[in-house]
Design an enzyme around this catalytic site. Sequence first.
Site, PDB file in Angstrom:
ATOM      1  N   THR A  57       0.840  -1.197   0.000  1.00 28.62           N
ATOM      2  CA  THR A  57       0.000   0.000   0.000  1.00 28.62           C
ATOM      3  C   THR A  57       0.876   1.249   0.000  1.00 28.62           C
ATOM      4  O   THR A  57       1.831   1.318   0.784  1.00 28.62           O
ATOM      5  CB  THR A  57      -0.918   0.000   1.248  1.00 28.62           C
ATOM      6  N   CYS A  74      25.197   8.965   6.481  1.00 26.72           N
ATOM      7  CA  CYS A  74      25.121   7.569   6.918  1.00 26.72           C
ATOM      8  C   CYS A  74      26.329   7.195   7.767  1.00 26.72           C
ATOM      9  O   CYS A  74      26.286   6.239   8.514  1.00 26.72           O
ATOM     10  CB  CYS A  74      25.038   6.642   5.719  1.00 26.72           C
TER      11      CYS A  74
END
Length: 385
Positions: A237, A322
Amino acid sequence: MEQGAQRALLLHSSSLSDSPQNFGNPSSIHWAGRKAKSAIDQARDTIAAALGVEDPDSLCFTGSATEAINAALKGFFFHEHREGRQVRLVTSAVEHEATLETARFLESLGARVELLPVNQRGELDLGRLESALEKKQSKESVLVSLLAANNETGVIFPWEKAAKIAKSNGAYFHLDGVQALGKLPGFRITNHVDLASFSAHKIGGPKGVGVLVIRKGTPLVSHLHGGAQERKRRAGTVNGPGIAAFAAAAAALAQRDLAAIDQLRAGLEAKVSELISGTAVQGAGAARLVNTSNFLFEGVRGEALLMALDLEGFAVSAGSACNSGSILPSHVLLAMGLDKAAAQSAIRVSLGPHNTQEELSLFTAALEKAVARIRAQGPRASLRS
Ligand code: PLP
């Protein structure tokens, strides 16, 4: 906060309330589902227009640009592998980890991976790309994956030419356009690009939404299974409120004054270089994004500087986001020829449309003080000689 970003956040929170757009699942046939689907279709049109993409159906929404990049590289590899073809990935040594780590993973499954080098300014040599592609064998499928611009240095790659070279050599081309949208004046995806990844939160939208542009006919299988969403290209979804907010942020880009940000950044680099001895701006002399400065201060650890600036209320990064929180030197700066100690003394300053000259003056003063204080504690890093 920039008006566009504010509108994106407002839209996000109003979509998160109990409105039909949020209540409905866009895959459902009932009225609420249709309302949600229509809101997503509208957002798809808006984002396609901002990217210069003619066919909105070529947009496949994802949960991040990292997911989009994974979907592009893995989807291509699995498609071609299933057809019995050898796959080669040609990319650069300074890509975002989403590309480099996915490439390493695919290498473990049999893909051949080639990393193109950059020079000391962080620029890509197209001659190296051409020679890599000249070696293409008949039963081999090649995907070239390159950044539009580097997230640590802001150095812009000649991606339009690279995409053309890829196509004329029978290879496919994926663009990591995350840093280009909203920071590279006049940015539009060109015809030679087969796949392109973007992230909502890099343009003032919410975190957790990305998009992969898939040109019709590009060999790709879905990296997620279990649903027919996004034209069977990404099961699950979709995040309707996030996509609506992504569209609001994309629509607001037309009003963004990139020249003003460029001027602020140029002023900041000039002032810092004038005030602080032993300063080097990485990528200086190369074409760069309007908002990114990568500074190196002789004898100063980037992390120490980051913490000192944090105490003063300034948020800067050391290395790539990161790698923040770890002491790993930036792979980008190492690829540009810096030694480990020098690569660990860099900080990255990113400006947004909301930053002002007054803020930059306060920042420069705090930076000057912090560098002097850390240097007084003794030299711990060196610049490239
Ligand atoms: N590619 C580049 C060049 C980036 O700068 C980033 C994020 O910083 C990504 C990919 C990953 O984007 P996301 O945070 O949406 O996963």
